[in-house]
Design a protein around this motif. Structure first.
Motif, PDB file in Angstrom:
ATOM      1  N   ASP A  11      -5.222  -8.060   8.961  1.00  0.00           N
ATOM      2  CA  ASP A  11      -6.319  -7.903   8.004  1.00  0.00           C
ATOM      3  C   ASP A  11      -6.035  -6.673   7.139  1.00  0.00           C
ATOM      4  O   ASP A  11      -5.919  -5.563   7.655  1.00  0.00           O
ATOM      5  CB  ASP A  11      -7.634  -7.732   8.766  1.00  0.00           C
ATOM      6  N   VAL A  12      -5.916  -6.874   5.847  1.00  0.00           N
ATOM      7  CA  VAL A  12      -5.645  -5.756   4.939  1.00  0.00           C
ATOM      8  C   VAL A  12      -6.871  -5.384   4.106  1.00  0.00           C
ATOM      9  O   VAL A  12      -6.781  -4.575   3.195  1.00  0.00           O
ATOM     10  CB  VAL A  12      -4.424  -6.034   4.022  1.00  0.00           C
ATOM     11  N   SER A  13      -8.013  -5.954   4.453  1.00  0.00           N
ATOM     12  CA  SER A  13      -9.228  -5.604   3.714  1.00  0.00           C
ATOM     13  C   SER A  13      -9.806  -4.312   4.275  1.00  0.00           C
ATOM     14  O   SER A  13      -9.638  -3.993   5.452  1.00  0.00           O
ATOM     15  CB  SER A  13     -10.257  -6.731   3.827  1.00  0.00           C
ATOM     16  N   THR A  14     -10.453  -3.566   3.404  1.00  0.00           N
ATOM     17  CA  THR A  14     -11.153  -2.346   3.818  1.00  0.00           C
ATOM     18  C   THR A  14     -12.443  -2.253   3.020  1.00  0.00           C
ATOM     19  O   THR A  14     -12.501  -2.721   1.878  1.00  0.00           O
ATOM     20  CB  THR A  14     -10.308  -1.075   3.567  1.00  0.00           C
ATOM     21  N   PRO A  15     -13.469  -1.636   3.584  1.00  0.00           N
ATOM     22  CA  PRO A  15     -14.724  -1.500   2.843  1.00  0.00           C
ATOM     23  C   PRO A  15     -14.523  -0.600   1.615  1.00  0.00           C
ATOM     24  O   PRO A  15     -14.069   0.536   1.751  1.00  0.00           O
ATOM     25  CB  PRO A  15     -15.681  -0.844   3.842  1.00  0.00           C
ATOM     26  N   ALA A  16     -14.841  -1.110   0.451  1.00  0.00           N
ATOM     27  CA  ALA A  16     -14.624  -0.363  -0.796  1.00  0.00           C
ATOM     28  C   ALA A  16     -15.421   0.939  -0.841  1.00  0.00           C
ATOM     29  O   ALA A  16     -15.007   1.896  -1.494  1.00  0.00           O
ATOM     30  CB  ALA A  16     -14.985  -1.238  -1.994  1.00  0.00           C
ATOM     31  N   ARG A  23     -10.371   4.283   5.384  1.00  0.00           N
ATOM     32  CA  ARG A  23      -9.719   3.023   5.034  1.00  0.00           C
ATOM     33  C   ARG A  23      -8.266   3.013   5.511  1.00  0.00           C
ATOM     34  O   ARG A  23      -7.775   2.015   6.052  1.00  0.00           O
ATOM     35  CB  ARG A  23      -9.817   2.792   3.528  1.00  0.00           C
ATOM     36  N   LEU A  24      -7.573   4.136   5.327  1.00  0.00           N
ATOM     37  CA  LEU A  24      -6.188   4.222   5.799  1.00  0.00           C
ATOM     38  C   LEU A  24      -6.126   4.189   7.320  1.00  0.00           C
ATOM     39  O   LEU A  24      -5.237   3.558   7.895  1.00  0.00           O
ATOM     40  CB  LEU A  24      -5.520   5.496   5.273  1.00  0.00           C
ATOM     41  N   ALA A  67      -4.165   5.161  -4.144  1.00  0.00           N
ATOM     42  CA  ALA A  67      -4.429   5.290  -5.589  1.00  0.00           C
ATOM     43  C   ALA A  67      -5.918   5.510  -5.838  1.00  0.00           C
ATOM     44  O   ALA A  67      -6.300   6.375  -6.635  1.00  0.00           O
ATOM     45  CB  ALA A  67      -3.940   4.046  -6.329  1.00  0.00           C
ATOM     46  N   GLU A  68      -6.759   4.752  -5.140  1.00  0.00           N
ATOM     47  CA  GLU A  68      -8.206   4.918  -5.307  1.00  0.00           C
ATOM     48  C   GLU A  68      -8.670   6.279  -4.785  1.00  0.00           C
ATOM     49  O   GLU A  68      -9.695   6.794  -5.227  1.00  0.00           O
ATOM     50  CB  GLU A  68      -8.944   3.785  -4.607  1.00  0.00           C
ATOM     51  N   GLY A  69      -7.905   6.857  -3.852  1.00  0.00           N
ATOM     52  CA  GLY A  69      -8.208   8.187  -3.329  1.00  0.00           C
ATOM     53  C   GLY A  69      -7.726   9.305  -4.236  1.00  0.00           C
ATOM     54  O   GLY A  69      -7.948  10.477  -3.944  1.00  0.00           O
ATOM     55  N   GLY A  70      -7.043   8.953  -5.324  1.00  0.00           N
ATOM     56  CA  GLY A  70      -6.601   9.957  -6.289  1.00  0.00           C
ATOM     57  C   GLY A  70      -5.124  10.286  -6.248  1.00  0.00           C
ATOM     58  O   GLY A  70      -4.657  11.158  -6.972  1.00  0.00           O
ATOM     59  N   PHE A  71      -4.363   9.590  -5.427  1.00  0.00           N
ATOM     60  CA  PHE A  71      -2.921   9.851  -5.341  1.00  0.00           C
ATOM     61  C   PHE A  71      -2.197   9.060  -6.415  1.00  0.00           C
ATOM     62  O   PHE A  71      -2.463   7.871  -6.595  1.00  0.00           O
ATOM     63  CB  PHE A  71      -2.384   9.419  -3.971  1.00  0.00           C
ATOM     64  N   ASP A  72      -1.283   9.730  -7.095  1.00  0.00           N
ATOM     65  CA  ASP A  72      -0.432   9.017  -8.039  1.00  0.00           C
ATOM     66  C   ASP A  72       0.942   9.663  -8.057  1.00  0.00           C
ATOM     67  O   ASP A  72       1.152  10.700  -7.438  1.00  0.00           O
ATOM     68  CB  ASP A  72      -1.058   8.959  -9.442  1.00  0.00           C
TER      69      ASP A  72
END
Length: 180
Positions: A11-16, A23-24, A67-72
């Motif tokens: 399962d690769v889903s996580t609560p948005a 999530r990680l 990416a959603e956590g701010g890492f780029d």
């Protein structure tokens, strides 16, 4: 391919709405559980990560959370590879050098005069489970990875403030010059 079979249903889903660390933690825990159920696949996962669909889906989910956590850029690359290295290393330890293995007991029984830190640490390790070891290590990794992104955000804010101050000074100089 064996790795595909083992990871096909992960399962690769996580609560948005969950924090990126939570999530990680969920994604890493699921991957650990899937691989732990088939310990012979531990050495196969890193070798077949590019060709196994389950691994690619899981990595894509991890990278999306980062990416959603701010890492780029390089921060996302290093964060992802650090967490995967931790996961693979902990799986190796769990299945081939367990904290509960006889070797830990043997190390705890070495001469404390000769190896004071080693014997003390091994004695403590004997009281821990592989789950304690994984959760504790993951907390340390996520805290450090989080510190990197927090430092990056602070640097951007400081740089942004510096730019605003310089811009305000430039505007004030222009206004002053025009007023003369």
């Amino acid at each position: 391919m064996v790795v595909d079979e083992v990871l096909a249903g992960i399962d690769v889903s996580t609560p948005a709405d969950a924090h990126w660390r939570d999530r990680l933690t969920a994604l890493l825990g699921r991957m650990r559980a899937a691989i732990s159920a088939h310990p012979a696949t531990v050495p196969l996962v890193p070798r077949h990560r590019k060709s196994a669909t389950g691994t690619r889906r899981w990595m894509e989910a991890m990278l999306s959370v980062l990416a959603e956590g701010g890492f780029d850029g390089p921060d996302r690359v290093i964060a992802q590879r650090t967490l995967v290295a931790f996961l693979l290393g902990s799986l190796e330890n769990q299945h081939y050098a367990s904290i509960n293995a006889p070797a830990t007991t043997a190390i705890a029984q070495l001469s404390p005069e000769e190896y004071p830190m080693l014997t003390q640490t091994a004695a403590q390790a004997r009281k821990m489970s592989v789950d304690d070891e994984f959760r504790g290590g993951l907390e340390i990794c996520l805290a450090r990875v989080g510190a990197v992104i927090d430092e990056s955000r602070c640097a951007l804010w400081r740089n942004g403030s510096r730019v605003r101050v310089q811009l305000n000074r430039a505007v004030m100089a222009i206004v002053s010059a025009m007023a003369r």
